[in-house]
Motif scaffolding. Structure first.
Motif, PDB file in Angstrom:
ATOM      1  N   PRO A  43       0.804  -1.232   0.000  1.00  0.00           N
ATOM      2  CA  PRO A  43       0.000   0.000   0.000  1.00  0.00           C
ATOM      3  C   PRO A  43       0.839   1.285   0.000  1.00  0.00           C
ATOM      4  CG  PRO A  43      -0.894  -1.550   1.584  1.00  0.00           C
ATOM      5  CD  PRO A  43       0.420  -2.120   1.116  1.00  0.00           C
ATOM      6  N   ALA A  44       2.076   1.198   0.471  1.00  0.00           N
ATOM      7  CA  ALA A  44       2.923   2.394   0.559  1.00  0.00           C
ATOM      8  C   ALA A  44       3.779   2.624  -0.679  1.00  0.00           C
ATOM      9  CB  ALA A  44       3.819   2.298   1.786  1.00  0.00           C
ATOM     10  N   GLU A  45       3.777   1.704  -1.642  1.00  0.00           N
ATOM     11  CA  GLU A  45       4.674   1.825  -2.801  1.00  0.00           C
ATOM     12  C   GLU A  45       4.521   3.138  -3.580  1.00  0.00           C
ATOM     13  OE1 GLU A  45       7.456  -0.336  -3.960  1.00  0.00           O
ATOM     14  OE2 GLU A  45       7.121  -0.327  -1.800  1.00  0.00           O
ATOM     15  N   PRO A  46       3.302   3.638  -3.831  1.00  0.00           N
ATOM     16  CA  PRO A  46       3.217   4.916  -4.542  1.00  0.00           C
ATOM     17  C   PRO A  46       3.930   6.053  -3.803  1.00  0.00           C
ATOM     18  CG  PRO A  46       1.093   3.811  -4.577  1.00  0.00           C
ATOM     19  CD  PRO A  46       1.972   3.028  -3.639  1.00  0.00           C
ATOM     20  N   VAL A  47       3.854   6.053  -2.480  1.00  0.00           N
ATOM     21  CA  VAL A  47       4.512   7.094  -1.683  1.00  0.00           C
ATOM     22  C   VAL A  47       6.034   6.915  -1.737  1.00  0.00           C
ATOM     23  CG1 VAL A  47       4.755   8.067   0.642  1.00  0.00           C
ATOM     24  CG2 VAL A  47       2.505   7.361  -0.184  1.00  0.00           C
ATOM     25  N   VAL A  48       6.486   5.670  -1.687  1.00  0.00           N
ATOM     26  CA  VAL A  48       7.914   5.385  -1.762  1.00  0.00           C
ATOM     27  C   VAL A  48       8.488   5.929  -3.064  1.00  0.00           C
ATOM     28  CG1 VAL A  48       9.628   3.513  -2.004  1.00  0.00           C
ATOM     29  CG2 VAL A  48       7.833   3.379  -0.234  1.00  0.00           C
TER      30      VAL A  48
END
Length: 152
Positions: free
Chosen positions: A49-54
């Motif tokens: 779920p955090a990949e776009p932010v990463v």
């Protein structure tokens, strides 16, 4: 080394990308590693779920460093054209040549290194990425093949 430069590492997990990228870092490059960003943001090596932010953070950091005149190497797998596309676009936007350091470490060797690592990558992840591998053939990308690089 004068002026901004952009390079990406390309290779399977445990192929030696980070070892090579750290060598570039010692030579004056700034290393941006999404794995480091992941650990800083959510304390894990991978949390979907955090990949776009990463990746948004990685792109912002790289762009800022390039605009500041730095040579930047992005230390990630970049096994597909889609994963390399943001860096190809950024290089074009900024009028830079993109260098791709391609690690040719076989999947079998990557799996062996992973088994011996303190932070192993599941063998099925290495195999899936090996199956997905797309050769680095994008226009405007200067490929630099790296053979025999030691890794963790």
């Amino acid at each position: 080394m004068k002026g901004p430069r952009l390079a990406i590492m390309c290779g399977l997990p445990r192929s030696g990308k980070t070892t090579y990228a750290r060598g570039l870092q010692e030579a004056g490059w700034v290393r941006v590693c999404p794995d480091d960003i992941r650990r800083a943001l959510h304390g894990r090596s991978h949390y979907p779920p955090a990949e776009p932010v990463v990746w948004a953070n990685a792109e912002l950091a790289v762009r800022s460093l390039l605009l500041g005149g730095h040579a930047v190497v992005v230390d990630a797998t970049h096994t597909t054209r889609a994963r390399r596309a943001p860096w190809v676009r950024m290089a074009r936007e900024l009028g830079l040549r993109l260098e791709a350091y391609v690690l040719e470490t076989p999947a079998e060797e990557c799996r062996r290194r992973s088994r011996e690592s303190d932070d192993p990558v599941p063998p099925e992840v290495i195999d899936r990425m090996a199956e997905q591998w797309e050769p680095v053939e994008e226009d405007g990308v200067e490929v630099r093949t790296v053979s025999g690089c030691g890794g963790a």
